[in-house]
Design a protein around this motif. Sequence first.
Motif, PDB file in Angstrom:
ATOM      1  N   ALA A 138      53.247  32.305  43.343  1.00 46.85           N
ATOM      2  CA  ALA A 138      52.698  33.106  42.179  1.00 46.85           C
ATOM      3  C   ALA A 138      51.624  32.123  41.395  1.00 46.85           C
ATOM      4  CB  ALA A 138      53.979  33.505  41.074  1.00 46.85           C
ATOM      5  N   ALA A 139      51.676  31.096  41.267  1.00 49.36           N
ATOM      6  CA  ALA A 139      50.943  30.440  40.442  1.00 49.36           C
ATOM      7  C   ALA A 139      49.447  30.168  41.074  1.00 49.36           C
ATOM      8  CB  ALA A 139      51.343  28.951  40.091  1.00 49.36           C
ATOM      9  N   GLY A 140      49.576  30.112  42.505  1.00 49.19           N
ATOM     10  CA  GLY A 140      48.544  30.020  43.474  1.00 49.19           C
ATOM     11  C   GLY A 140      47.501  31.105  43.457  1.00 49.19           C
ATOM     12  N   ASP A 141      48.340  32.366  43.681  1.00 46.30           N
ATOM     13  CA  ASP A 141      47.796  33.507  43.509  1.00 46.30           C
ATOM     14  C   ASP A 141      46.852  33.729  42.316  1.00 46.30           C
ATOM     15  OD1 ASP A 141      48.376  34.913  45.973  1.00 46.30           O
ATOM     16  OD2 ASP A 141      50.368  35.349  45.462  1.00 46.30           O
ATOM     17  N   ARG A 142      47.557  33.570  41.173  1.00 45.17           N
ATOM     18  CA  ARG A 142      46.967  33.697  39.893  1.00 45.17           C
ATOM     19  C   ARG A 142      45.612  32.911  39.659  1.00 45.17           C
ATOM     20  NH1 ARG A 142      51.096  32.954  37.385  1.00 45.17           N
ATOM     21  NH2 ARG A 142      50.724  30.467  36.940  1.00 45.17           N
TER      22      ARG A 142
ATOM     23  N   ILE B 111      35.194  41.550  48.402  1.00 45.64           N
ATOM     24  CA  ILE B 111      36.440  41.572  48.867  1.00 45.64           C
ATOM     25  C   ILE B 111      37.102  40.518  48.963  1.00 45.64           C
ATOM     26  CG2 ILE B 111      37.976  43.155  50.326  1.00 45.64           C
ATOM     27  CD1 ILE B 111      35.602  45.153  50.805  1.00 45.64           C
ATOM     28  N   VAL B 112      38.063  40.058  48.434  1.00 46.98           N
ATOM     29  CA  VAL B 112      38.872  38.760  48.410  1.00 46.98           C
ATOM     30  C   VAL B 112      40.296  38.737  48.290  1.00 46.98           C
ATOM     31  CG1 VAL B 112      36.592  37.796  47.180  1.00 46.98           C
ATOM     32  CG2 VAL B 112      38.784  38.252  45.906  1.00 46.98           C
ATOM     33  N   ASP B 113      40.730  37.677  49.058  1.00 47.37           N
ATOM     34  CA  ASP B 113      42.286  37.607  48.973  1.00 47.37           C
ATOM     35  C   ASP B 113      42.479  35.959  48.576  1.00 47.37           C
ATOM     36  OD1 ASP B 113      44.924  37.171  49.036  1.00 47.37           O
ATOM     37  OD2 ASP B 113      44.998  38.150  51.051  1.00 47.37           O
ATOM     38  N   PRO B 114      42.439  35.901  47.328  1.00 45.11           N
ATOM     39  CA  PRO B 114      42.768  34.532  46.673  1.00 45.11           C
ATOM     40  C   PRO B 114      43.618  33.554  47.491  1.00 45.11           C
ATOM     41  CG  PRO B 114      42.643  35.948  44.851  1.00 45.11           C
ATOM     42  CD  PRO B 114      43.013  36.801  46.162  1.00 45.11           C
ATOM     43  N   LEU B 115      44.668  34.100  48.017  1.00 40.34           N
ATOM     44  CA  LEU B 115      45.764  33.436  48.766  1.00 40.34           C
ATOM     45  C   LEU B 115      46.266  34.234  49.815  1.00 40.34           C
ATOM     46  CD1 LEU B 115      47.577  30.964  49.584  1.00 40.34           C
ATOM     47  CD2 LEU B 115      48.753  31.535  47.411  1.00 40.34           C
ATOM     48  N   ASP B 116      45.925  34.325  50.879  1.00 44.18           N
ATOM     49  CA  ASP B 116      46.274  34.983  52.042  1.00 44.18           C
ATOM     50  C   ASP B 116      47.456  34.317  52.767  1.00 44.18           C
ATOM     51  OD1 ASP B 116      46.159  37.318  53.855  1.00 44.18           O
ATOM     52  OD2 ASP B 116      45.474  35.925  55.286  1.00 44.18           O
ATOM     53  N   GLY B 117      48.650  34.609  52.831  1.00 45.90           N
ATOM     54  CA  GLY B 117      49.798  33.883  53.291  1.00 45.90           C
ATOM     55  C   GLY B 117      50.353  33.286  52.076  1.00 45.90           C
ATOM     56  N   THR B 118      50.648  34.110  51.115  1.00 44.25           N
ATOM     57  CA  THR B 118      51.345  33.305  50.234  1.00 44.25           C
ATOM     58  C   THR B 118      52.732  32.659  50.426  1.00 44.25           C
ATOM     59  OG1 THR B 118      50.433  35.009  48.568  1.00 44.25           O
ATOM     60  CG2 THR B 118      52.486  33.839  47.828  1.00 44.25           C
ATOM     61  N   ARG B 119      53.429  33.314  51.446  1.00 48.13           N
ATOM     62  CA  ARG B 119      54.882  32.956  52.009  1.00 48.13           C
ATOM     63  C   ARG B 119      54.626  31.462  52.630  1.00 48.13           C
ATOM     64  NH1 ARG B 119      58.086  36.515  55.985  1.00 48.13           N
ATOM     65  NH2 ARG B 119      58.281  37.752  54.079  1.00 48.13           N
TER      66      ARG B 119
ATOM     67  N   GLU C 295      44.483  40.469  43.605  1.00 48.06           N
ATOM     68  CA  GLU C 295      45.270  40.131  42.750  1.00 48.06           C
ATOM     69  C   GLU C 295      44.538  40.637  41.378  1.00 48.06           C
ATOM     70  OE1 GLU C 295      48.097  38.573  42.985  1.00 48.06           O
ATOM     71  OE2 GLU C 295      47.693  38.385  45.095  1.00 48.06           O
ATOM     72  N   SER C 296      44.024  41.504  41.207  1.00 50.91           N
ATOM     73  CA  SER C 296      43.254  42.158  39.971  1.00 50.91           C
ATOM     74  C   SER C 296      43.297  43.675  40.140  1.00 50.91           C
ATOM     75  CB  SER C 296      41.634  41.683  39.822  1.00 50.91           C
ATOM     76  OG  SER C 296      41.548  40.390  39.805  1.00 50.91           O
ATOM     77  N   LEU C 297      43.152  44.398  39.094  1.00 49.36           N
ATOM     78  CA  LEU C 297      43.132  45.796  38.829  1.00 49.36           C
ATOM     79  C   LEU C 297      41.904  46.142  39.552  1.00 49.36           C
ATOM     80  CD1 LEU C 297      44.311  46.255  35.360  1.00 49.36           C
ATOM     81  CD2 LEU C 297      45.668  46.847  37.333  1.00 49.36           C
ATOM     82  N   ASP C 298      42.115  47.194  40.256  1.00 53.76           N
ATOM     83  CA  ASP C 298      40.824  48.064  40.924  1.00 53.76           C
ATOM     84  C   ASP C 298      39.922  48.761  40.191  1.00 53.76           C
ATOM     85  OD1 ASP C 298      39.265  49.115  43.014  1.00 53.76           O
ATOM     86  OD2 ASP C 298      40.621  50.202  44.038  1.00 53.76           O
ATOM     87  N   ASP C 299      38.960  48.482  39.945  1.00 55.69           N
ATOM     88  CA  ASP C 299      37.638  48.993  39.291  1.00 55.69           C
ATOM     89  C   ASP C 299      37.465  50.087  40.320  1.00 55.69           C
ATOM     90  OD1 ASP C 299      35.725  50.294  37.846  1.00 55.69           O
ATOM     91  OD2 ASP C 299      34.749  48.218  37.456  1.00 55.69           O
ATOM     92  N   ARG C 300      37.614  51.404  40.287  1.00 54.24           N
ATOM     93  CA  ARG C 300      37.057  52.488  41.305  1.00 54.24           C
ATOM     94  C   ARG C 300      35.821  52.716  41.242  1.00 54.24           C
ATOM     95  NH1 ARG C 300      41.520  55.355  43.760  1.00 54.24           N
ATOM     96  NH2 ARG C 300      43.066  53.789  43.936  1.00 54.24           N
ATOM     97  N   SER C 301      35.044  52.227  40.081  1.00 53.77           N
ATOM     98  CA  SER C 301      33.478  52.516  40.188  1.00 53.77           C
ATOM     99  C   SER C 301      32.801  51.669  41.340  1.00 53.77           C
ATOM    100  CB  SER C 301      32.927  52.244  38.580  1.00 53.77           C
ATOM    101  OG  SER C 301      33.282  50.933  38.316  1.00 53.77           O
ATOM    102  N   ARG C 302      33.589  50.607  41.787  1.00 55.83           N
ATOM    103  CA  ARG C 302      33.061  49.970  43.032  1.00 55.83           C
ATOM    104  C   ARG C 302      32.707  50.923  44.046  1.00 55.83           C
ATOM    105  NH1 ARG C 302      36.649  50.407  46.780  1.00 55.83           N
ATOM    106  NH2 ARG C 302      38.743  50.716  46.419  1.00 55.83           N
ATOM    107  N   CYS C 303      33.389  52.130  44.375  1.00 61.40           N
ATOM    108  CA  CYS C 303      33.040  52.973  45.253  1.00 61.40           C
ATOM    109  C   CYS C 303      31.525  53.473  45.378  1.00 61.40           C
ATOM    110  CB  CYS C 303      34.190  54.205  45.307  1.00 61.40           C
ATOM    111  SG  CYS C 303      35.821  53.826  45.335  1.00 61.40           S
ATOM    112  N   ALA C 304      30.927  53.463  44.344  1.00 70.92           N
ATOM    113  CA  ALA C 304      29.421  53.903  44.499  1.00 70.92           C
ATOM    114  C   ALA C 304      28.811  52.665  44.731  1.00 70.92           C
ATOM    115  CB  ALA C 304      29.129  54.690  43.211  1.00 70.92           C
ATOM    116  N   ALA C 305      29.055  51.531  44.715  1.00 71.73           N
ATOM    117  CA  ALA C 305      28.292  50.233  44.856  1.00 71.73           C
ATOM    118  C   ALA C 305      27.844  49.980  46.238  1.00 71.73           C
ATOM    119  CB  ALA C 305      29.256  49.210  44.257  1.00 71.73           C
TER     120      ALA C 305
END
Length: 249
Positions: free
Chosen positions: A38-42, A80-88, A65-75
């Motif tokens: 959890a600390a790594g993700d954050r 597009i990021v995953d700060p820690l893929d494979g947290t387990r 790991e962040s809230l999705d700002d749907r205004s991105r859909c017009a950008a």
Amino acid sequence: MTTDLTDAGLARSVALEAGALLQEIRARGTIAGAAMGAAGDREANMLIIDRLRAERPDDFILSEESLDDRSRCAAQRVWIVDPLDGTREYAEGLDDWAVHIGLAIDGVPRVGAVAVPARDAVFATDDPARPWAPPGEPLRIVVSRSRAPDIARRVGVAMGATMVPMGSAGAKAMAVVDGRADAYLHDGGQYEWDNCAPAAVAIAAGLHASRIDGSPLVYNCVDPLLPDLLICRPELAASILEALAAARD
């Protein structure tokens, strides 16, 4: 203040920085297991968001790991990021976890970097093309260690392939990029952040990357669910897609 880094250079730099931070969190020895994950993700997410906003203030960001700002859909441009893929895997002290920094432009995975810090490796779209060795005999298909999809097993049987279990999506995709596997096949449970950067790197390396029905990977959708993926050596794409079609019938 922004620098003169190219998009690919920025992706590489941020992936390396986040990977170093994740390694440092592990080395602290003050937390372990799920708390360390959890600390790594954050902490990695905070670093990545801060760096991308500083360097590309006009771009949008979609992070696991962040809230999705749907205004991105017009950008046009969305990181597009995953700060820690494979947290387990990270929390369990394994080495098959990754950091994903991808950039979709008009929905296409154009730029990306995937760091696999525990293996001291980073792969990016500005890497030179890799010389291809002959495919493995038997064919090597890398699949999830914990939830290998049934369709991958059926394709493996049809093609006489060996299943290679591994952790994160990024680690699996990069095993195809560096020649340790011939294909990565996944069906069910992924989102855009799981495969945008890996797909961008794979395509830049000359590999095939698509949905398992052969259709293109499209990013920055309203719903970021992107559940299936095929990354493979280009000469194997037609036969694997044929086997996939037969397995779905």
